[in-house]
Design a protein around this motif. Structure first.
Motif, PDB file in Angstrom:
ATOM      1  N   ASP A 282      35.278  39.637  41.715  1.00  0.00           N
ATOM      2  CA  ASP A 282      36.099  40.140  40.813  1.00  0.00           C
ATOM      3  C   ASP A 282      37.549  40.885  41.141  1.00  0.00           C
ATOM      4  O   ASP A 282      38.652  40.757  40.429  1.00  0.00           O
ATOM      5  N   LEU A 339      40.929  38.569  38.721  1.00  0.00           N
ATOM      6  CA  LEU A 339      39.585  37.925  37.990  1.00  0.00           C
ATOM      7  C   LEU A 339      38.921  38.827  37.222  1.00  0.00           C
ATOM      8  O   LEU A 339      38.618  38.557  35.742  1.00  0.00           O
ATOM      9  N   LYS A 347      37.438  34.544  32.226  1.00  0.00           N
ATOM     10  CA  LYS A 347      36.770  34.777  33.635  1.00  0.00           C
ATOM     11  C   LYS A 347      35.835  33.489  34.220  1.00  0.00           C
ATOM     12  O   LYS A 347      35.946  32.800  34.964  1.00  0.00           O
ATOM     13  N   ARG A 351      36.718  30.907  37.165  1.00  0.00           N
ATOM     14  CA  ARG A 351      36.252  31.361  38.329  1.00  0.00           C
ATOM     15  C   ARG A 351      35.964  30.296  39.344  1.00  0.00           C
ATOM     16  O   ARG A 351      36.233  30.297  40.481  1.00  0.00           O
TER      17      ARG A 351
END
Length: 418
Positions: A282, A339, A347, A351
């Motif tokens: 993240d 992110l 996301k 990703r």
């Protein structure tokens, strides 16, 4: 107006609307004495005012039973604050009006409002500045008591720090969890039903939208309550055995049912998950560009065509050509974003992408959007320093000592409930 209050003293998150408070107010004689704590009184007015503020945080009370449960909890909170202030006085610890006012000002500033605006908002919700100042003073006083009376007896040795760090290294790549906790202590068997009912009510209200951190600040009986219940990152094998099974069953953002332990009830939530001494996905910084295409008369066929053309993209210099070939209504850079700050659908779409790759088309309203990763910076992984580990271990131990200290104060006090 919605205000977020985050203080070491554990003041509430105040949400607009005080549903349920009028119910409490109409059922009481505000002049009545509710409890006497070592010759200091708690009035019905004090209880009502605190209930008004709490129901603004956790939502409306649905019936008389919930009102009665909350009232018992509030009385105990006020009793504890009296004991904390009395112990500070006994230890000759003085919290000045200037310190309390400064904390109040800081609370307002963090919400981008003035102290006067904060006072007005409290009044609108049926609370008062004086009530908040009393709560702040009790929190500051208790903090000073703990630092003066307990912290000097903490001794985290170099061996403990080394063992903790070695354990981190040995578990590199293993899952660790960001856990939120609320703990309701049960100091005697006759308090069990009350604590369980309170825990069940809090779980329901959190699931209905009440802020977990705000509830933890007001109700939790452990030190993490002051920071919204956040325990920090915990390796799987280090999770409290009492809550481990519940935590491992949770998805991110979910809240557990009340968990009975020998000392009380836990409510836990899973905030995030990552691998030990590995970069948190993240925290990855991503440079994004987008292509926006208006949805036509045959969305399914159009989606397939967009996906096929987007899959041929190899580098970001081709985004303009892709936009042109798709008849895009708009395209361009979204800048660099974290992110974990992206909406879940975005996301999940970006990703797995490498630099120069485009996502599958995402449908948003009347448009399809293709997102292209044009830069990616993975966060640097750093081992915690010895001082950080020492602080973490100290705070864990201090929280346990502080709870025992307050329990002893309750036991030794003369408390007369009216």
């Amino acid at each position: 107006m919605t205000l977020r209050i985050n203080t070491l003293a554990g003041i509430l998150l105040l949400l607009a609307g005080a549903a349920g408070a009028a119910y409490a107010q109409s059922h009481s004689d505000v002049q009545r004495i509710v409890a006497v704590v070592n010759d200091e009184i708690i009035s019905e007015y004090d209880v009502n005012e605190r209930m008004q503020l709490i129901t603004s945080t956790t939502g409306a009370l649905r019936n008389q039973e919930e009102y009665d449960q909350l009232r018992k909890t509030v009385v105990q909170l006020l009793v504890d604050e009296k004991l904390q202030l009395q112990e500070a006085k006994e230890q000759k610890i003085n919290i000045t009006d200037e310190e309390v006012q400064q904390r109040f000002n800081d609370m307002a500033a963090r919400n981008n409002i003035s102290a006067d605006q904060f006072t007005q908002e409290l009044s609108r919700m049926g609370a008062s500045k004086d009530m908040i100042l009393r709560q702040v003073k009790a929190g500051l006083a208790w903090e000073e008591v703990i630092n003066a009376r307990l912290r000097p007896f903490l001794a985290i040795g170099d061996g403990e720090v080394k063992t903790y760090l070695d354990n981190l290294k040995n578990n590199k790549g293993q899952p660790e969890y960001r856990i939120g906790e609320i703990f309701l202590a049960v100091d005697s068997p006759d308090k069990d039903v009350e604590a369980r009912q309170t825990a069940e009510r809090l779980v329901r209200q959190i699931r209905e939208g009440a802020d977990f951190g705000a509830v933890a600040r007001q109700f939790s009986d452990v030190a993490t309550g002051a920071v919204g219940g956040d325990t920090g990152w915990v390796i799987g094998e280090h999770i409290n055995p009492d809550i481990k099974d519940a935590v491992l069953k949770l998805q991110e953002g979910q809240v557990s049912d009340p968990i009975r332990t020998t000392a009380g009830y836990y409510i836990v939530t899973l905030g995030d998950q990552r691998e030990v001494l590995s970069a948190d996905p993240d925290d990855t910084q991503i440079d994004l560009q987008q292509v926006i295409v208006k949805i036509g008369s045959d969305p399914d066929a159009q989606r397939q065509r967009i996906a096929a053309q987007a899959a041929t993209l190899k580098e970001c210099s081709g985004v303009g050509q892709l936009a042109s070939s798709l008849g895009a209504t708009d395209s361009g850079s979204l800048g660099t974003v974290r992110l974990g700050d992206l909406p879940a659908p975005v996301k999940n779409a970006v990703r797995p992408l490498e630099i120069g790759q485009a996502s599958e088309p995402l449908r948003t309203g009347t448009d399809f959007r293709v997102l292209v990763v044009c830069g990616k910076t993975v966060s640097e992984v750093k081992e915690p320093t010895p001082s950080e580990i020492e602080d973490y271990l100290s705070n864990q131990r201090l929280a346990m000592m502080a709870r025992r200290y307050l329990r002893d104060l309750r036991r030794d006090a003369i408390i007369d409930y009216k």
